[in-house]
Design a protein around this motif. Structure first.
Motif, mmCIF file in Angstrom:
data_model
loop_
_atom_site.group_PDB
_atom_site.id
_atom_site.type_symbol
_atom_site.label_atom_id
_atom_site.label_comp_id
_atom_site.label_asym_id
_atom_site.label_seq_id
_atom_site.Cartn_x
_atom_site.Cartn_y
_atom_site.Cartn_z
ATOM 1 N N GLN A 112 8.032 -7.604 0.051
ATOM 2 C CA GLN A 112 7.851 -6.313 -0.613
ATOM 3 C C GLN A 112 6.940 -6.434 -1.838
ATOM 4 O O GLN A 112 6.222 -5.495 -2.173
ATOM 5 C CB GLN A 112 9.204 -5.727 -1.019
ATOM 6 N N MET A 113 6.974 -7.588 -2.501
ATOM 7 C CA MET A 113 6.104 -7.789 -3.662
ATOM 8 C C MET A 113 4.651 -8.029 -3.232
ATOM 9 O O MET A 113 3.723 -7.683 -3.962
ATOM 10 C CB MET A 113 6.599 -8.978 -4.501
ATOM 11 N N LEU A 114 4.436 -8.597 -2.064
ATOM 12 C CA LEU A 114 3.085 -8.837 -1.569
ATOM 13 C C LEU A 114 2.435 -7.568 -1.012
ATOM 14 O O LEU A 114 1.210 -7.447 -1.026
ATOM 15 C CB LEU A 114 3.094 -9.910 -0.473
ATOM 16 N N LYS A 115 3.242 -6.655 -0.515
ATOM 17 C CA LYS A 115 2.727 -5.465 0.161
ATOM 18 C C LYS A 115 1.692 -4.700 -0.668
ATOM 19 O O LYS A 115 0.615 -4.381 -0.165
ATOM 20 C CB LYS A 115 3.878 -4.550 0.567
ATOM 21 N N PRO A 116 1.947 -4.394 -1.952
ATOM 22 C CA PRO A 116 0.942 -3.646 -2.722
ATOM 23 C C PRO A 116 -0.382 -4.398 -2.895
ATOM 24 O O PRO A 116 -1.433 -3.768 -3.057
ATOM 25 C CB PRO A 116 1.606 -3.432 -4.090
ATOM 26 N N MET A 117 -0.346 -5.710 -2.830
ATOM 27 C CA MET A 117 -1.579 -6.487 -2.976
ATOM 28 C C MET A 117 -2.529 -6.267 -1.808
ATOM 29 O O MET A 117 -3.739 -6.399 -1.943
ATOM 30 C CB MET A 117 -1.252 -7.985 -3.082
ATOM 31 N N PHE A 118 -1.986 -5.945 -0.653
ATOM 32 C CA PHE A 118 -2.800 -5.817 0.549
ATOM 33 C C PHE A 118 -3.073 -4.367 0.944
ATOM 34 O O PHE A 118 -3.857 -4.123 1.854
ATOM 35 C CB PHE A 118 -2.125 -6.548 1.721
ATOM 36 N N GLU A 119 -2.442 -3.407 0.283
ATOM 37 C CA GLU A 119 -2.599 -2.012 0.686
ATOM 38 C C GLU A 119 -4.025 -1.499 0.511
ATOM 39 O O GLU A 119 -4.494 -0.708 1.304
ATOM 40 C CB GLU A 119 -1.625 -1.121 -0.091
ATOM 41 N N GLY A 120 -4.727 -1.937 -0.498
ATOM 42 C CA GLY A 120 -6.068 -1.423 -0.755
ATOM 43 C C GLY A 120 -7.173 -2.144 -0.018
ATOM 44 O O GLY A 120 -8.338 -1.762 -0.119
ATOM 45 N N LEU A 121 -6.854 -3.175 0.739
ATOM 46 C CA LEU A 121 -7.889 -3.930 1.435
ATOM 47 C C LEU A 121 -8.385 -3.179 2.660
ATOM 48 O O LEU A 121 -7.613 -2.651 3.447
ATOM 49 C CB LEU A 121 -7.348 -5.291 1.881
ATOM 50 N N SER A 122 -9.680 -3.167 2.805
ATOM 51 C CA SER A 122 -10.284 -2.518 3.959
ATOM 52 C C SER A 122 -10.235 -3.464 5.153
ATOM 53 O O SER A 122 -10.469 -4.667 5.028
ATOM 54 C CB SER A 122 -11.731 -2.159 3.640
ATOM 55 N N THR A 123 -9.951 -2.932 6.312
ATOM 56 C CA THR A 123 -9.905 -3.760 7.519
ATOM 57 C C THR A 123 -11.171 -3.584 8.343
ATOM 58 O O THR A 123 -11.281 -4.119 9.438
ATOM 59 C CB THR A 123 -8.668 -3.408 8.383
ATOM 60 N N ASP A 124 -12.135 -2.815 7.823
ATOM 61 C CA ASP A 124 -13.408 -2.618 8.516
ATOM 62 C C ASP A 124 -14.403 -3.672 8.034
ATOM 63 O O ASP A 124 -14.156 -4.398 7.082
ATOM 64 C CB ASP A 124 -13.953 -1.219 8.234
ATOM 65 N N GLY A 125 -15.512 -3.734 8.673
ATOM 66 C CA GLY A 125 -16.541 -4.685 8.269
ATOM 67 C C GLY A 125 -16.777 -5.721 9.336
ATOM 68 O O GLY A 125 -16.153 -5.720 10.408
ATOM 69 N N LEU A 126 -17.666 -6.633 9.016
ATOM 70 C CA LEU A 126 -18.087 -7.631 9.993
ATOM 71 C C LEU A 126 -16.935 -8.499 10.488
ATOM 72 O O LEU A 126 -16.794 -8.756 11.670
ATOM 73 C CB LEU A 126 -19.178 -8.513 9.372
ATOM 74 N N GLY B 169 -10.395 -6.765 10.940
ATOM 75 C CA GLY B 169 -9.634 -6.641 12.174
ATOM 76 C C GLY B 169 -9.432 -5.206 12.618
ATOM 77 O O GLY B 169 -8.774 -4.954 13.616
ATOM 78 N N GLY B 170 -9.958 -4.262 11.850
ATOM 79 C CA GLY B 170 -9.852 -2.859 12.213
ATOM 80 C C GLY B 170 -8.417 -2.349 12.179
ATOM 81 O O GLY B 170 -7.586 -2.816 11.401
ATOM 82 N N GLN B 171 -8.127 -1.412 13.056
ATOM 83 C CA GLN B 171 -6.799 -0.780 13.095
ATOM 84 C C GLN B 171 -5.710 -1.779 13.482
ATOM 85 O O GLN B 171 -4.584 -1.695 13.007
ATOM 86 C CB GLN B 171 -6.807 0.395 14.081
ATOM 87 N N GLY B 172 -6.036 -2.752 14.320
ATOM 88 C CA GLY B 172 -5.053 -3.761 14.725
ATOM 89 C C GLY B 172 -4.571 -4.575 13.536
ATOM 90 O O GLY B 172 -3.381 -4.867 13.402
ATOM 91 N N GLU B 173 -5.492 -4.941 12.664
ATOM 92 C CA GLU B 173 -5.107 -5.704 11.476
ATOM 93 C C GLU B 173 -4.201 -4.880 10.575
ATOM 94 O O GLU B 173 -3.190 -5.372 10.068
ATOM 95 C CB GLU B 173 -6.343 -6.134 10.689
ATOM 96 N N ALA B 174 -4.544 -3.631 10.390
ATOM 97 C CA ALA B 174 -3.719 -2.751 9.558
ATOM 98 C C ALA B 174 -2.330 -2.563 10.169
ATOM 99 O O ALA B 174 -1.325 -2.520 9.460
ATOM 100 C CB ALA B 174 -4.411 -1.402 9.379
ATOM 101 N N THR B 175 -2.279 -2.483 11.492
ATOM 102 C CA THR B 175 -1.004 -2.276 12.180
ATOM 103 C C THR B 175 -0.083 -3.477 12.042
ATOM 104 O O THR B 175 1.118 -3.323 11.807
ATOM 105 C CB THR B 175 -1.250 -2.006 13.680
#
Length: 100
Positions: free
Chosen positions: A40-54, A57-63
């Motif tokens: 739960q403490m790590l979750k906010p660290m990753f919420e703003g990261l974009s999964t798009d780009g070269l 992982g896209g939507q799968g990574e976010a899921t």
């Protein structure tokens, strides 16, 4: 001569130490709590990261990101954690002793 009184605490049987399987279960529960806390403490660290780009992982990574965070937290606990499970375990043992 004075009257001797006996404290009620002396008449009560001493609390038995938790059995090994019970202590193992308490330790397992405390470590699971610590892993959940870390996740739960790590979750906010990753919420703003974009999964798009070269290399994103896209939507799968976010899921599947929450599963990755759970596994990272479990690995952290297995490697020694942040010390939370020891405190939680000590409190659980105190609560158990008070119940007996």
């Amino acid at each position: 001569m004075s009257d001797l009184t006996v404290s009620p605490d002396l008449l009560r049987p001493a609390a038995a130490a938790p059995t090994a399987p019970n202590r193992d279960k308490i330790e397992e529960t405390a470590k699971a709590f610590e892993a959940t806390f870390i996740s739960q403490m790590l979750k906010p660290m990753f919420e703003g990261l974009s999964t798009d780009g070269l290399f994103g992982g896209g939507q799968g990574e976010a899921t599947w990101r929450s599963f990755m965070l759970d596994e990272m937290a479990k690995s952290t606990v297995k490697a020694g954690g942040i010390g939370l499970s020891n405190t939680v375990m000590a409190e659980m043992l105190k609560m158990q002793e008070g119940r007996q």
